[in-house]
Design a protein around this motif. Structure first.
Motif, PDB file in Angstrom:
ATOM      1  N   ASP A 162       0.864  -1.182   0.000  1.00 35.87           N
ATOM      2  CA  ASP A 162       0.000   0.000   0.000  1.00 35.87           C
ATOM      3  C   ASP A 162       0.900   1.232   0.000  1.00 35.87           C
ATOM      4  O   ASP A 162       1.427   1.631   1.040  1.00 35.87           O
ATOM      5  CB  ASP A 162      -0.924  -0.006   1.220  1.00 35.87           C
ATOM      6  CG  ASP A 162      -1.922   1.139   1.214  1.00 35.87           C
ATOM      7  OD1 ASP A 162      -1.789   2.044   0.354  1.00 35.87           O
ATOM      8  OD2 ASP A 162      -2.841   1.136   2.055  1.00 35.87           O
ATOM      9  N   ARG A 170       0.248   4.278  -0.337  1.00 34.01           N
ATOM     10  CA  ARG A 170      -0.322   5.537   0.143  1.00 34.01           C
ATOM     11  C   ARG A 170       0.309   5.956   1.465  1.00 34.01           C
ATOM     12  O   ARG A 170       0.726   5.101   2.251  1.00 34.01           O
ATOM     13  CB  ARG A 170      -1.827   5.383   0.331  1.00 34.01           C
ATOM     14  CG  ARG A 170      -2.620   5.323  -0.959  1.00 34.01           C
ATOM     15  CD  ARG A 170      -4.052   4.932  -0.731  1.00 34.01           C
ATOM     16  NE  ARG A 170      -4.174   3.530  -0.344  1.00 34.01           N
ATOM     17  CZ  ARG A 170      -5.326   2.911  -0.170  1.00 34.01           C
ATOM     18  NH1 ARG A 170      -6.464   3.572  -0.329  1.00 34.01           N
ATOM     19  NH2 ARG A 170      -5.366   1.637   0.172  1.00 34.01           N
ATOM     20  N   SER A 171       0.328   7.262   1.707  1.00 32.94           N
ATOM     21  CA  SER A 171       0.811   7.761   2.990  1.00 32.94           C
ATOM     22  C   SER A 171      -0.115   7.288   4.110  1.00 32.94           C
ATOM     23  O   SER A 171      -1.333   7.218   3.944  1.00 32.94           O
ATOM     24  CB  SER A 171       0.859   9.291   2.994  1.00 32.94           C
ATOM     25  OG  SER A 171       1.868   9.764   2.135  1.00 32.94           O
ATOM     26  N   LEU A 187      -3.342   9.187   5.173  1.00 33.43           N
ATOM     27  CA  LEU A 187      -4.520   9.215   4.305  1.00 33.43           C
ATOM     28  C   LEU A 187      -5.628   8.292   4.798  1.00 33.43           C
ATOM     29  O   LEU A 187      -6.767   8.354   4.319  1.00 33.43           O
ATOM     30  CB  LEU A 187      -4.125   8.848   2.871  1.00 33.43           C
ATOM     31  CG  LEU A 187      -3.098   9.778   2.214  1.00 33.43           C
ATOM     32  CD1 LEU A 187      -2.824   9.342   0.784  1.00 33.43           C
ATOM     33  CD2 LEU A 187      -3.571  11.227   2.252  1.00 33.43           C
ATOM     34  N   THR A 246       1.124  14.767  -1.442  1.00 38.80           N
ATOM     35  CA  THR A 246       0.534  13.870  -0.435  1.00 38.80           C
ATOM     36  C   THR A 246      -0.151  14.659   0.679  1.00 38.80           C
ATOM     37  O   THR A 246      -1.145  14.204   1.245  1.00 38.80           O
ATOM     38  CB  THR A 246       1.587  12.885   0.118  1.00 38.80           C
ATOM     39  OG1 THR A 246       0.919  11.752   0.677  1.00 38.80           O
ATOM     40  CG2 THR A 246       2.488  13.506   1.184  1.00 38.80           C
ATOM     41  N   LYS A 254      -3.517  15.609  -0.701  1.00 37.29           N
ATOM     42  CA  LYS A 254      -4.423  14.461  -0.593  1.00 37.29           C
ATOM     43  C   LYS A 254      -4.917  14.286   0.838  1.00 37.29           C
ATOM     44  O   LYS A 254      -6.071  13.900   1.074  1.00 37.29           O
ATOM     45  CB  LYS A 254      -3.712  13.190  -1.062  1.00 37.29           C
ATOM     46  CG  LYS A 254      -3.427  13.169  -2.554  1.00 37.29           C
ATOM     47  CD  LYS A 254      -2.584  11.948  -2.937  1.00 37.29           C
ATOM     48  CE  LYS A 254      -2.239  11.969  -4.416  1.00 37.29           C
ATOM     49  NZ  LYS A 254      -1.303  10.869  -4.783  1.00 37.29           N
TER      50      LYS A 254
END
Length: 452
Positions: free
Chosen positions: A172, A174-175, A178, A207, A210
């Protein structure tokens, strides 16, 4: 609450082992695996009888009896336990994803930003504890008065998260932050970090954009108004309320900092402009959570700070400080804070280059003049760390030129660092040691006792 069987892949990580302990204390049946586990994780897992019987990966332990698998960053994409879990259809979570699942019906608070996250989170937690308010939390350092770095309890209505922008898991990208979808948030500032994940500043900024998009409609974000990069992105989401803060004004002394709020004032045991900014951010969060000014001022006077954040190893005439600072903005702010507290004493600042970013030749020039206020400076790196990370060697002259400090030395051995610290301390220097590593295994807390 239904008790679950939960397995941790890479249970030895700092956040992972704390989450494992929290779920164990909540009554779940917890197991885990890892190919290497070091202290303090090893001792703490053993204390709760969660330490794996043997190191390594054991796919035979992954069965359909498990309710969930939590995947840590230390594992690789081709991990055999992960492959087995996916193959038999088990739900696989990253730890930030699982934290959200455990708190999705609670009021969530997230403290984000390139610096100051841990300290700000610690301040919020300290005041809530003083006010006898129970809450869930996840914080990135050990705090006095809190047994673990993660806590999850069914009856709590509030969850406080230190919200990191690093990756969620090996599968994954993503940060982490998030996942949290906070109702209340802080962004302390934006200064490029994690170059191995965000190869340019634009991707790093993205990021945080987001992150703002994940905040529910009507949510509030407190942001440091003197950060130009942050100000450019903060008002892009019209569905949330954004409130600026600037930092408390304080009067420094050798024992702390006096801050004023109207007719009230208090001496707080922190120093440095960056910590007064962190304190102001914490204050706004706590007001949102119902803490009045009198309680806030009374509570913060007993704040002890987070582990490895401007920690005093030796007090007295020639103090020695230890700090987690590693990114350029953190190094600059930490040195500035020490000089503000001790304006008339010479300072030796020691920095270990340990992270992917700090050891990257493309990134190192961002440290230019960050150590300038220190009368003497040392930059240390371990060639074995470079080799372990698969990175090219570094030239001492390149590092020295990049930092641009008139009295800077570059060292590759911890023995050399210790000799220079001892020499400077004997000459009456204040010493500041900064690292997210350990200078190749040096226990500074123990070693500095030989200087007294």
């Amino acid at each position: 609450m239904k008790k679950q069987k939960i397995h941790f892949i890479a249970i030895g990580g700092s956040a992972m082992h704390n989450l494992a302990i929290a779920l164990h204390k909540k009554g779940h049946q917890v197991t885990g695996s890892d190919d290497e586990i070091f202290d303090p994780s090893r001792s703490r897992l053993a204390q709760y009888k969660l330490l794996p019987e043997a190191e390594g990966w054991h796919p035979e332990t992954i069965t359909k009896e498990l309710d969930a698998v939590i995947l840590g960053m230390h594992a690789k994409k081709d991990n055999p336990e992960l492959a087995k879990a996916i193959n038999i259809g088990l739900p696989v979570y990253s730890y930030p994803e699982y934290l959200y699942e455990q708190t999705k019906n609670k009021k969530r608070v997230a403290i984000a930003g390139s610096h100051g996250k841990t300290t700000t989170t610690a301040m919020v937690m300290h005041v809530l504890r003083y006010a006898n308010i129970s809450f869930d939390y996840m914080v990135g350092a050990a705090l006095e008065g809190f047994e673990t770095m993660v806590n999850l309890e069914e009856e709590n209505n509030i969850a406080i998260f230190e919200a990191d922008e690093y990756l969620s898991s090996p599968i994954d990208m993503r940060s982490k932050f998030l996942w949290y979808k906070p109702h209340i948030s802080v962004i302390t500032g934006i200064a490029w970090d994690h170059i191995n994940v965000f190869p340019d500043f634009g991707s790093y900024i993205d990021t945080f954009k987001k992150f703002l998009e994940t905040i529910p409609s009507g949510g509030k974000v407190f942001y440091f108004k003197n950060d130009s990069e942050l100000c450019q992105i903060i008002n892009t989401n019209s569905q949330i309320k954004t409130i600026p803060y600037s930092g408390f004004k304080g009067t420094y002394s050798s024992t702390g900092t006096t801050i004023k709020m109207g007719v009230q004032q208090a001496k707080v045991p922190v120093f440095g402009e960056h910590n007064l900014q962190n304190l102001h951010a914490a204050y706004y969060i706590l007001k949102e959570l119902g803490i009045d000014d009198t309680t806030f001022l009374a509570a913060i006077q007993s704040f002890k700070g987070a582990a490895r954040r401007l920690q005093t190893l030796i007090d007295g005439q020639n103090p020695v400080y230890f700090d987690f600072a590693h990114a350029p903005s953190k190094v600059k702010a930490t040195i500035k804070a020490i000089k503000e507290k001790h304006p008339n004493k010479p300072l030796l600042a020691c920095l270990e280059l340990h992270t992917f970013s700090s050891l990257n030749q493309k990134f190192i020039p961002h440290y230019r003049e960050t150590m300038k206020p220190a009368e003497e400076a040392i930059v240390y790196f371990n060639p074995h760390t470079l080799a372990h990370k698969g990175m090219p060697s570094l030239d001492k002259t390149f590092i020295s030129d990049s930092f641009n400090h008139k009295n800077l030395s570059v060292s590759r051995t911890s023995e050399d660092i210790l000799n220079q610290i001892e020499h400077a301390h004997n000459k009456g220097y204040i010493v500041l040691i900064m690292t997210s590593g350990n200078f190749d295994g040096v226990d500074f807390k123990t070693w500095t006792t030989t200087l007294q």
